[in-house]
Design an enzyme around this catalytic site. Structure first.
Site, short mmCIF file in Angstrom:
data_model
loop_
_atom_site.label_atom_id
_atom_site.label_comp_id
_atom_site.label_asym_id
_atom_site.label_seq_id
_atom_site.Cartn_x
_atom_site.Cartn_y
_atom_site.Cartn_z
N CYS A 247 3.99 -2.54 -2.93
CA CYS A 247 4.46 -2.00 -1.73
C CYS A 247 4.61 -3.15 -0.44
O CYS A 247 5.20 -2.87 0.39
CB CYS A 247 3.74 -0.82 -1.19
SG CYS A 247 1.96 -1.29 -0.78
N CYS B 165 9.19 0.20 3.12
CA CYS B 165 8.93 0.83 4.37
C CYS B 165 9.66 2.31 4.13
O CYS B 165 10.70 2.59 3.65
CB CYS B 165 9.83 0.05 5.54
SG CYS B 165 9.58 1.10 6.99
N GLY C 52 3.92 -18.16 -18.79
CA GLY C 52 3.21 -17.81 -19.98
C GLY C 52 2.73 -16.16 -20.05
O GLY C 52 2.59 -15.59 -21.03
N LEU D 181 -1.36 -20.45 -25.29
CA LEU D 181 0.14 -20.71 -25.11
C LEU D 181 0.11 -22.15 -24.22
O LEU D 181 -0.22 -21.97 -22.88
CB LEU D 181 0.94 -19.71 -24.61
CG LEU D 181 2.35 -20.12 -24.40
CD1 LEU D 181 2.91 -20.16 -25.86
CD2 LEU D 181 3.30 -18.72 -23.60
N ARG E 108 13.47 28.87 5.06
CA ARG E 108 14.45 27.94 5.81
C ARG E 108 15.48 27.64 4.70
O ARG E 108 16.70 27.42 5.04
CB ARG E 108 13.73 26.52 6.07
CG ARG E 108 14.32 25.71 6.53
CD ARG E 108 13.86 24.62 7.68
NE ARG E 108 12.90 24.93 8.62
CZ ARG E 108 13.48 24.94 9.79
NH1 ARG E 108 14.81 24.48 9.98
NH2 ARG E 108 12.99 25.31 11.01
N GLU F 20 14.31 15.48 11.54
CA GLU F 20 14.52 16.09 9.86
C GLU F 20 16.23 16.23 9.80
O GLU F 20 16.65 15.89 8.64
CB GLU F 20 13.87 17.54 9.95
CG GLU F 20 12.51 17.38 9.78
CD GLU F 20 11.81 18.77 9.61
OE1 GLU F 20 11.18 19.04 8.42
OE2 GLU F 20 11.74 19.69 10.54
#
Length: 1313
Positions: A51, A151, A351, A407, A884, A1260
């Site tokens: 994040c 974000c 590697g 390696l 709703r 909203e």
């Protein structure tokens, strides 16, 4: 050299030397910064490096380049011991409100680039690190540097806008030059409301230079070679050899030791999965394997070569060499661009990518396809070379390396004439995501022909290892590179890749189609090359030319426009309403000074709590064994249901339990909690608690399961007219189904609380990250068996909420208060990202079956709709969510006859909860689905169907509310005009006719969102305004700040009412001690309710001092307040507001419904244009135009931020994000590695937002406008259908992921899998 007991860790932080005599190798840099140094500006968001909230800059002396190098890192993954001889710069080290802001901080603040602010310090540091290396970046540089940052609030546009000012095109570059200082003083004149850009040219002092790399460290690093180090911790010993001999000796001596450089893989295993690796060896200081060499035949890359350094070296080689030689290098560069973010590329090594042997490795298929050679070394034997082919990876996460081998390097040959190579990948998200499938394809032709001489094809994501397509590689030799080859390749690949439907990773058909599509892309690429080189005259078709350019065309600089109504010229200066003031905490956000819950300084006797949760979805708990946990270091005690002094029942509907008592009903249900002295000890002890379960059947996990077993909490009905009769009489009827997945909130700050018992009074003081302080107070009091007046809840700010912290705080706060009561000491708990995603609930998933009747013109006559939501194992707010949803099921359209049933399903998953939109987006998406179905049936545009049926001024909804001040038609028309919809649609049709494998689509979508709590008693708010003798004002209200700018707006309201500057008003925190009985901050009503309460309180004070003002009109505010105090006039007032005239008479059994449930509606419209890749399912949003009915707002800048943030969150819901559970009820998508939210690269290329006049709620309503992207994609897919000879309508579920887009396109390749 390894016999010494322990070395001393020495590094620098913000110019200050840190000496740690007993460092703990298991401690990450972020933990050390936050707990030991108390530098809390750096935030912990995920512990996965996914994040970017934890980003810091590390500086060190690079001996190979003889210079200081600066780079960003994820401090959550970096072990603190890896910082030896390094300088760490945190957000506190570059600027402060107490001294000066850095230019990055200042511009981000003035451009409104922070909302909740939790991610902001990490974003600041990513940009800061870029500017330290490139003072004049271009936009692609900026976008690349931010790939590793997320974000959830802003929608990214203001952040990109702020940082765009550092480019040459905008501002002549950054003032951060070698002898310049980019810090700026915070003078009052610079606290302007406009995002002005100030060029600073102050001389860089010695103190500023030494801040990021002190002279002492510079001298030591220059003059002394790195020394071997050994750090011994509680469980882990960490070695840092400095020579190849030391490294190979250690590995042979300790063959099970993990070799770690960037810690990007092991760090997740230890930090997230709780594994312990007792021995860690880091080759980071071994210069013999940190190189890039090239000669005439190829290049050799040291295994410890940092990926970001590798990118620089490869770019140089690609520029210098002929194009055909460096095709493998170009393929690697392209893959590395999408590999993690800068923070990962800056520490990870090639590697590590090879030896982790991931089946979806980005580089291993390339190395296999180009026949790379790996060199291993065993200390006692020497080196051996191994060709990287199928035998290199013998099994899942295994390589052919022998025990004790290291390696050393990998050699990549240059390509020859007549040889072609390409690499491809597809992931869920465009940036910083692991591949679903990747491929590397190489072909060599006989000289001067198109006859295949050699062919290699390596794939990731098609088996338990990176795998080569054996049948394809064998059978294609000798074939001509002609179109007839494609069908044969499909048959051979079916032999190579037979994925079962239940194959790990899922998406079997999609993965097979991707593999074949990648070959087809390669086929076209090579065919074009052959034609250009004269090997064939067979040109690629004009409609296939689109596959040669990046999706969406060459990426232009992101452009955006934001418009709002200007404030009147005669508006008084002190009237701040309508002014685009920056967020009141914006400066604190960008400097890391904003304090969140886990930033609170620990109490001396504080303990830490870690939850013990169920691993079964439906089972009896037969035993909880604490024996091992009790012997774990730091263990204090364990709490469960037996320790609860009050009620074990809690939650909104009292359907939740604090602790499970004998039975669990979902994975992640809280059974108990371990209390220990530190976070690390609590987590380790909790892992040692052994819970014995006995499964109960059936397991009901999905809506389909609930329907099958008739498992419902409740069914709600809403009816108008006679839907069944009208349906029978309709000229046309369509039927349809739609599924909409849930969505994780992914607020950057996880659920957290700090409980402080006051032993003297029996009082509990709770600091929390909650949207509902009063509800938390009520729950805590009930659990403790005390009265609410003895529980004080405080909320300073939240790092995001989006509804997820409205009720599900109970999973943390209630166990914590029980623990605090039992221990008598402060208890802290902050969930890890993985815990939070597992147990705290999500957006409700929906499923609908509908029938719609309409006329031949497209006029709606009837709707019958059955809607199902997955509530989870408790009711929580699932009934209000469904209410709703039913209110919004008609969308923006008038339907005379309607019958809708909403079924709330009871299942065995963690209780789902509120999320921005609260059920309305799901319902409106279903409505737009049947609108598009009508359009397809009648052969007309969906926009025409929308216009025909759109409500008009004065119409009534099907629940009886009259639509007044109905601005939706205006929004619709303005959006149409501003976006040039018709003209662009014509161009899209032309583009689609000329391009077979790329399609574009455009869609215009309206929204109508009701504003009010549907639980009517919640529509109330209180406030307390206190004016002090010096004229300053302390403002308290019932709302909580989670990034939406509520406090900023409330200060503007009080400023205007009192007639004083906003700078004189302060909000400390939200507390049940000052404002009681508050409603949750949710439903987009926070500004309306609390603003009116503040207005009333201010008016009381203004009324009291009005006689004084009349008598002394020339007195300043400060003098007037002193005068009022001397006159004994009360300067403190409470305010209260309740929303008037809302009601609804709804019989949810019969469906009769009539009333005015909403105070008003917010309206808007959006046009989005997309381009899809028909071969992969990838897409890009070319342009979005939004017109929103919120102009004339309290703060237009804050509101535009809300619009853009809501749009991008809705984009995630409808296009990208999909929580996945397995058949055992376990959530598979935990953390940013598995669950993808939109990133910077998902932002629309052009993003235009326009506000029109009206002060309406905005949190909203805009979210649903992102469905314009969804339906634009559907239109693009419809064009692909038409090109494939398919007609009619098709079902499109949400999210429209790359998998679904690809499979919906329906071409010859999808038919062959």
């Amino acid at each position: 050299i390894w016999t010494k007991p322990n070395d001393v860790l020495v590094f620098y932080v913000n110019g200050t030397k840190v000496t740690e005599p007993h460092p703990e190798p298991e401690t990450s840099l972020i933990v050390y910064l936050r707990t030991k140094l108390r530098l809390t500006g750096t935030k912990l968001g995920c512990s996965e490096g996914g994040c970017g909230a934890c980003t810091v800059m590390v500086s060190k002396w690079d001996r190979s380049q003889s210079r200081i190098v600066h780079f960003s890192v994820n401090s959550c993954l970096a072990p603190v011991v890896s910082m030896h001889d390094c300088a760490v710069t945190t957000v506190e080290g570059i600027g402060s409100t107490k001294t000066k802001l850095h230019a990055v901080q200042e511009r981000l603040w003035k451009f409104h680039g922070s909302q909740c602010g939790f991610c902001t310090p990490g974003i600041v540091m990513s940009m800061y690190a870029l500017l330290r290396n490139n003072s004049s970046p271009k936009m692609p540089n900026i976008e690349t540097c931010l790939q590793g940052n997320l974000c959830r609030c802003t929608g990214y546009r203001p952040i990109l806008g702020a940082f765009k000012t550092f480019t040459d095109e905008q501002n002549g570059g950054c003032p951060m030059l070698r002898k310049r200082c980019c810090n700026i003083s915070l003078t009052p004149s610079e606290r302007s409301t406009k995002p002005t850009i100030v060029r600073i040219a102050t001389k860089l002092t010695t103190r500023h230079r030494s801040r990021y790399f002190p002279p002492e460290l510079l001298i030591t690093s220059r003059n002394h070679a790195a020394t071997p180090l050994k750090f011994v911790g509680e469980r882990v010993t960490w070695y840092r050899p400095t020579t190849l001999d030391q490294l190979t000796d250690l590995k042979e001596k300790y063959p099970d030791a993990q070799l770690v450089v960037g810690n990007t893989e092991i760090g997740i295993e230890t930090g997230v999965k709780g594994r312990c690796h007792p021995l860690i060896v880091t080759p980071a200081a071994v210069e013999e394997i940190s190189f890039v060499k090239n000669d005439q035949s190829g290049i050799e890359i040291g295994a410890a070569c940092i990926l970001s350094n590798l990118v620089q070296q490869l770019n140089k080689i690609v520029e210098e060499k002929e194009e055909h030689l460096t095709q493998p290098l170009s393929a690697i560069l392209e893959m590395l661009h999408w590999f993690g973010g800068d923070q990962i590329r800056n520490v990870a090594v090639i590697g590590g990518n090879i030896m982790t042997a991931s089946p979806i490795s980005d580089l291993n298929p390339i190395l296999m396809a180009c026949c790379a050679t790996a060199t291993f070394m065993l200390h006692s034997r020497g080196t051996r070379k191994v060709t990287m082919n199928q035998s290199f990876f013998p099994g899942y996460r295994k390589t052919c390396a022998m025990k004790g081998e290291v390696l050393l390097s990998v050699r990549i040959p240059f390509m020859r004439k007549g040889e072609y190579m390409k690499a491809y990948m597809q992931s869920k998200r465009r940036e910083d995501d692991i591949a679903i499938v990747n491929a590397a394809l190489r072909v060599k032709f006989y000289h001067g022909s198109r006859k295949v001489e050699e062919f290699s094809a390596a794939f990731g994501g098609m088996a338990a290892t990176s795998v080569m397509a054996k049948h394809l590689m064998e059978n294609i030799i000798g074939r001509l590179w002609k179109d007839e080859l494609i069908d044969d390749v499909a048959a051979w690949m079916r032999e190579d890749f037979k994925l079962e439907q239940n194959a790990p990773g899922g998406m079997a058909e999609y993965r097979e189609a991707l593999a074949l599509s990648f070959f087809f892309k390669f086929y076209i690429h090579v065919k074009d090359c052959l034609c250009k080189e004269g090997a064939t005259k067979d040109e690629i078709a004009s409609e296939e030319q689109c596959t040669k350019v990046p999706l969406g065309g060459n990426h232009p600089v992101s452009l955006s426009t934001q418009t709002w109504e200007e404030i009147p010229e005669n508006q008084p200066k002190d009237n701040s309403v309508g002014r685009p003031l920056p967020h009141s905490s914006g400066q604190l956000h960008v400097t890391g000074e904003a304090k969140y819950l886990d930033d609170i300084t620990p109490y001396a006797d504080e303990l830490y709590m870690c939850l013990v949760t169920s691993t079964r979805c439906h089972a009896y708990v037969r035993d909880v064994n604490l024996a091992d946990a009790m012997t774990s270091p730091g263990y204090v005690t364990y709490v469960d249901h037996c320790d609860i002094p009050g009620s074990n029942e809690c939650g909104v509907m009292k359907g939740d339990l604090v602790f499970a008592n004998g039975k669990v009903t979902c994975v992640g249900q809280v059974i108990g909690a371990v209390i220990a002295d530190t976070c690390a000890h609590a987590q380790r002890a909790a892992q040692l608690v052994k819970v014995t379960h006995e499964d109960i059947f059936p397991r009901i996990l999905t809506i389909e399961d609930a329907i099958k077993h008739e498992s419902f909490y409740k069914t709600l009905h809403i009816n108008a007219g006679d839907a069944a009769t009208a349906l029978d009489a309709s000229e046309y009827v369509i039927e349809g189904e739609m599924r909409i997945a849930g969505q994780e909130h992914f607020y950057l700050e996880t659920q957290a609380c700090l409980v402080v018992p006051q032993l003297e009074s029996g009082q509990m003081e709770i600091y929390c990250s909650s949207q509902s302080p009063t509800s938390l107070q009520d729950d805590a009091a009930s659990v403790l068996g005390i009265e609410s007046n003895k529980v004080i809840v405080r909320v300073k700010r939240m790092g995001g909420g989006f509804g997820g912290k409205g009720t599900r705080y109970i999973v943390v706060s209630n166990p914590a208060v029980v623990a605090a009561k039992k221990c008598g000491r402060p208890i802290r708990c902050m969930l890890t990202r993985q815990e939070d995603m597992l147990i705290s609930g999500q957006r409700h998933s929906f499923y609908a079956k509908y029938k719609v009747g309409f006329t031949k013109e497209g006029k709606l006559t009837s709707l019958v709709n059955n809607i199902y939501s997955n509530a989870g194992n408790s009711l929580d707010v699932s009934i209000p969510v469904m209410e709703r949803a039913l209110y919004h099921s008609g969308g923006c359209y008038r339907i005379p006859n309607i019958a809708i049933a909403g079924h709330v399903c009871k299942t065995n998953i963690p209780s789902n909860t509120a999320f921005r939109g609260f059920g309305a987006p799901q319902a409106m998406l279903i409505a737009e689905d049947w609108i598009s179905g009508i359009a397809a049936k009648l052969g007309i545009s969906a926009e025409k169907v929308r216009e025909i049926n759109m409500y008009k001024e004065g119409d009534s909804t099907y629940y009886g509310q009259v639509l007044e001040s109905f601005n939706l038609p205006r929004c619709w028309q303005e959006c149409y005009q501003k976006s040039n919809f018709n003209e662009r649609k014509e161009k899209i049709e032309e583009y689609n006719s000329k391009n077979r494998w790329r399609k574009r689509g455009i869609s215009c979508i309206p929204t109508k969102y009701g504003i009010s709590f549907t639980e009517f008693f919640l529509n109330q708010a209180g406030a307390l305004v206190q004016v002090y003798k010096d004229g300053s004002v302390l403002l308290t209200h019932g709302g909580t700040e989670m990034g939406q700018g509520l406090h900023t707006k409330m200060i503007q309201v009080a400023s205007t009412c009192l007639g004083i500057p906003a700078s004189r008003i302060h909000i400390s925190s939200t507390s049940t001690e000052t404002v009681p009985n508050t409603s949750p901050t949710a439903g987009s009503v926070g500004s309306d309710l609390n603003g009116m309460a503040i207005k009333e309180a201010c008016e009381k004070i203004v009324g009291r001092i009005k006689p004084l003002r009349k008598n002394f009109p020339k007195l300043s505010w400060d003098d007037l307040i002193i005068k009022a105090y001397l006159e004994r006039i009360s300067l403190s007032a409470t305010g209260f507001y309740k929303t008037p005239d809302i009601y609804c008479n709804w019989d949810q059994d019969s469906g009769e419904c009539f009333g005015r449930p909403f105070d008003y509606f917010t309206y808007g419209a959006a046009v989005s244009e997309v381009e899809i890749d028909c071969l992969t399912g990838d897409h890009v949003v070319l342009q979005t135009d939004i017109v929103m009915d919120v102009g004339g707002s309290l703060n237009p800048a804050v509101d535009i931020g809300q619009i853009e943030g809501a749009f991008m969150q809705g984009y995630g819901m409808m296009m990208l994000e999909e929580p996945l559970i397995n058949e055992r009820g376990e959530l598979l998508t935990r953390g940013p590695g598995a669950y993808k939210i939109p990133g910077f690269g998902d932002c629309p290329r052009r993003f235009n937002v326009h506000e029109i006049v009206a002060e309406f709620a905005v949190g909203e309503p805009p979210l649903f406008l992102s469905s314009s992207v969804f339906f634009a994609v559907k239109n693009a897919v419809a064009s692909a259908w038409k090109h494939s000879g398919l007609f009619g309508s098709f079902r499109m579920d949400s999210p429209a992921s790359c998998e679904r887009i690809r499979m919906w396109c329906g071409d010859q390749f999808t038919k062959q899998v």
